[in-house]
Design an enzyme around this catalytic site. Sequence first.
Site, short mmCIF file in Angstrom:
data_model
loop_
_atom_site.label_atom_id
_atom_site.label_comp_id
_atom_site.label_asym_id
_atom_site.label_seq_id
_atom_site.Cartn_x
_atom_site.Cartn_y
_atom_site.Cartn_z
N ASP A 189 11.09 12.15 1.35
CA ASP A 189 10.74 10.69 1.58
C ASP A 189 11.38 10.17 2.95
O ASP A 189 12.12 10.81 3.49
CB ASP A 189 11.32 9.77 0.46
CG ASP A 189 10.53 8.47 0.45
OD1 ASP A 189 10.19 8.04 -0.65
OD2 ASP A 189 11.07 7.52 1.38
N HIS A 248 -11.50 5.35 -9.14
CA HIS A 248 -10.26 4.73 -9.67
C HIS A 248 -10.12 3.17 -9.38
O HIS A 248 -9.18 2.74 -8.42
CB HIS A 248 -8.85 5.31 -9.08
CG HIS A 248 -7.79 5.02 -9.68
ND1 HIS A 248 -7.51 4.75 -11.36
CD2 HIS A 248 -6.41 4.66 -9.21
CE1 HIS A 248 -6.28 4.28 -11.35
NE2 HIS A 248 -5.77 4.41 -10.14
#
Length: 309
Positions: free
Chosen positions: A35, A177
């Site tokens: 991250d 989606h």
Amino acid sequence: MSERRKVTVVGAGNVGATCAQELARRDYADVVLVDIKEGLAAGKALDVNQAGAVLGYEPKAVGSTGYDESAGSDVVVVTAGVPRTGDMSRDDLVATNEKIVGSVTREVAEHSPDAILLVVSNPLDAMCHVARNVSDWPKERVFGMAGILDTARFSAFIAWETGSSVKDVSAMVLGGHGDQMVSVVSATTVGGVPLRKLLPDARIAELVERTAAGGGELVKLLGTSAWYAPGAAAAQMVDAIMLDEKRVLPCTAYLEGEYGIEGLYMAVPVKLGARGIEKIVELDLTDDERSALEASAEAVREVVSVLSS
Ligand code: APR
């Protein structure tokens, strides 16, 4: 130095950390969390490792801000990005997440050139295009997680409505989606009995509608997008790849003529194994389902057209 195989999860936020924890519990591979935010991946990895002492898996998760630890990964799950917040449509995310997913893909391609890239960041279908364009990898190795999540939502609603175990629900949600995803009612059964025999059409239509708005329902409640089901769904896809399960699961795959759709990422049933997408499974759809899928494809094309490249 561990001899186990490796799965990297980029983005150690809600979805990424949930996926990493799910995978650590499986204990068949080392998990690397990456991250950009200083300390976040390291902290989450440390926490996951300490949970292993309680839950009984090896404490081998690693967290970092760079990609050196991720080198040579078998699968890389990309959850990096900005989640959709209450005042944001999924489509509003395109510009920001295109930059993020593009830069993450470049790092992944450099450090793990043989990996399978599993995209989770939204808007999902468009982000799959970004990952494929930037990596230039074959379509079998670049795909996304959405269909399992959308199908899970539909399955939960069906289980509640029919008073059945969710384990006996076999459902299928395909397409983009987004709000125009297609619940394939003709392929949905509970314990082998077609859903249409169990519920009136009007009630089924309500469940289908709730499924299509499923992401938004969560955003409204949480103020951000969901993570338990998305994290678990991504981990299920990693299982199918790492354990070469050859499972048929709805995944966001690059279509080249299948279902009459050309050059677009959308959720369809695929056979998932060690080589990634090993086959696209073509279901017999009703005419209504086929035209709904075409409408969903149009909605995806619109988002893809917003991409800068
Ligand atoms: N590289 C690595 N990590 C990054 C980058 C980057 N360039 N940019 C952002 N991140 C990280 C953030 O620091 C954050 O920790 O991605 C993480 C995203 O986590 P959350 O904000 O908690 O978002 P999450 O709920 O996990 O959703 C992630 O998955 O389901 C989708 O719509 C969702 O696109 C969103 C993604």
